[in-house]
Design a protein around this motif. Structure first.
Motif, short mmCIF file in Angstrom:
data_model
loop_
_atom_site.label_atom_id
_atom_site.label_comp_id
_atom_site.label_asym_id
_atom_site.label_seq_id
_atom_site.Cartn_x
_atom_site.Cartn_y
_atom_site.Cartn_z
N PHE A 285 0.86 -1.18 0.00
CA PHE A 285 0.00 0.00 0.00
C PHE A 285 0.90 1.24 0.00
O PHE A 285 1.55 1.54 1.01
CB PHE A 285 -0.91 0.00 1.23
CG PHE A 285 -1.73 -1.24 1.37
CD1 PHE A 285 -3.00 -1.32 0.83
CD2 PHE A 285 -1.22 -2.35 2.04
CE1 PHE A 285 -3.77 -2.47 0.95
CE2 PHE A 285 -1.98 -3.51 2.16
CZ PHE A 285 -3.25 -3.57 1.62
N SER A 309 -1.50 -1.25 -4.12
CA SER A 309 -2.31 -0.04 -4.10
C SER A 309 -1.37 1.15 -4.19
O SER A 309 -0.47 1.31 -3.36
CB SER A 309 -3.13 0.03 -2.81
OG SER A 309 -3.82 1.27 -2.71
N THR A 341 -5.04 -1.40 -7.22
CA THR A 341 -5.72 -0.14 -6.94
C THR A 341 -4.81 1.01 -7.35
O THR A 341 -3.66 1.08 -6.92
CB THR A 341 -6.06 -0.01 -5.44
OG1 THR A 341 -6.95 -1.06 -5.05
CG2 THR A 341 -6.71 1.34 -5.15
#
Length: 439
Positions: A285, A309, A341
């Motif tokens: 992330f 992400s 993402t």
């Protein structure tokens, strides 16, 4: 003539206890207390331990009479039924001044002390977003809270299986003190899941700390570890390989622009860990870490990446381009990437072709979420490839940024695309696509 027959009872009177407990499970504290007053049978059913295994206590920062009553009720029930607790979540909502924090610390001291004496079932503890680096946490109060929590973790170390201290924001020494509490009785811990994302204060180079490495070496059965990239080093990966490779399944790694992430981690360390932990999946992330050279130092081909992400959080840098990442870095994970993402402010480059090619190359990609400047025709091309089984996406969530005030035409085109592929979308996809003016 008087009727001597007994009054007809409601069907609720004959409901088995197991059904009553199932109904009571969905009631809040206030409704449970009222239900317990109905009759002796309901009161007895309310004493069942199965109703009190999970508890969330919220400490509201903004005072009100209703919230105070709810808070007192929750505490009373926790003390009354604390011996049954298996899963406890503490929430600190919008703390606003030092007196409130002092009250929170005092109440937590009593609560943790009570549970440490009466509870032998607690397996899950979550206390998120303490933000102990805020000024409202005075040094004395902060030190006392950490001392009380460390004592509680030490007491519960043999039974806890899950600990979430996300957002604690404490010093390296304080953080290691809390983590060491989980292994202080036997010098090793068999807890399976730990979340220490944003656990340490900003700007700390945790990866270079011998104290942190020594602390992490005491965990011998980790299954899921959630933490920041500023903790990653060759030493940590070797420790995980040596002590938890038999159990390790998931690493969730957050990399934030304000956390140090310039350390050099060798691909060999990742490869050795992946070889010894064949079930391992890594989820990355990234927050505002978008430049290719920064990502290339982190996203090594040896890492068994399952999810990525990348979020720019609306920040735009004219010197930054996303194209090299889409064409050079991410395709390396074509065999394992399942979730992607992208939240990008790419107003200076159009990435339709590169993104579509990446999606088609990732043979296991199931989830796609994109917020970016794209042309509407991208959606038609993507759905056409999905209809032809050239990709296996099951979730598509796209927010198409546009620099136009009026996106009526784009919305009309999206509606046409939806109608064209309605049969596919309704039967096989979790689908949500809109336009979003960025002016």
């Amino acid at each position: 003539m008087e009727d001597d027959s007994e009054p007809e009872q409601s069907s609720w009177a004959y409901l088995p206890d197991v059904c009553l407990r199932h109904v009571f499970h969905w009631l809040d504290d206030r409704d449970r207390s009222r239900a317990a007053l109905v009759c002796k049978k309901w009161s007895c059913a309310m004493q069942s331990g199965s109703l009190w295994r999970c508890r969330t206590i919220t400490f509201y920062g903004q005072p009100s009479r209703a919230r105070t009553l709810e808070f007192q009720s929750a505490l009373w029930y926790t003390k009354k039924f604390g011996k049954y607790l298996k899963h406890l979540e503490i929430k600190l909502s919008n703390p606003y001044n030092t007196p409130f924090i002092k009250k929170f610390q005092v109440i937590m001291r009593g609560l943790l002390s009570h549970l440490s004496k009466c509870n032998s079932h607690l397996v899950s503890l979550s206390i998120k977003y303490l933000e102990l680096d805020c000024l409202i946490w005075k040094n004395v109060v902060r030190a006392q809270f950490i001392k009380n929590l460390a004592a509680f973790l030490k007491k519960m170390s043999n039974q806890l299986d899950y600990l979430n201290l996300k957002g604690a924001r404490i010093t390296l020494e304080e953080g290691c003190e809390l983590l060491n509490s989980l292994s202080s009785l036997t010098n090793r811990s068999f807890i399976s899941e730990i979340n220490i994302e944003d656990f340490f204060s900003l700007h700390l180079s945790v990866y270079s700390s011998a104290l942190f490495h020594q602390t992490m070496s005491k965990f011998h059965s980790l299954t899921i570890l959630t933490f920041n990239y500023n903790c990653i080093s060759d030493e940590l990966l070797d420790i995980l390989r040596e002590h938890s490779s038999h159990s390790l399944c998931t690493l969730n790694i957050k990399c934030h622009i304000h956390d140090p992430h310039g350390q050099v981690v060798s691909g060999m360390s990742w490869a050795n860990l992946a070889k010894r932990a064949p079930k391992l999946n890594v989820n990355f992330f990234f927050e505002r870490v978008m430049k290719h050279d920064h990502l290339a130092r982190i996203l090594l081909v040896e890492i068994p990446v399952r999810s990525i992400s990348l979020r720019s959080c609306y920040f735009s840098d004219p010197d930054w381009t996303m194209r090299p990442t889409l064409t050079n870095l991410l395709p390396a994970y074509w065999h394992g990437l399942q979730k992607l993402t992208l939240e990008l402010n790419n107003d200076h480059e159009l990435l339709d072709n590169e993104l579509l090619q990446l999606i088609l190359s990732c043979k296991r990609l199931l989830f796609l979420k994109v917020w970016a400047f794209l042309s509407v025709s991208f959606m038609e091309r993507l759905l056409q490839n999905r209809a032809e089984r050239k990709c296996i996406l099951t979730t598509i969530k796209v927010r198409i940024y546009t620099a136009q005030d009026d996106s009526t035409e784009e919305e009309r085109l999206l509606a046409d695309i939806y109608r064209k592929f309605k049969y596919l979308i309704d039967s096989e996809l979790n689908y949500f696509v809109i336009t979003y003016p960025m002016v």
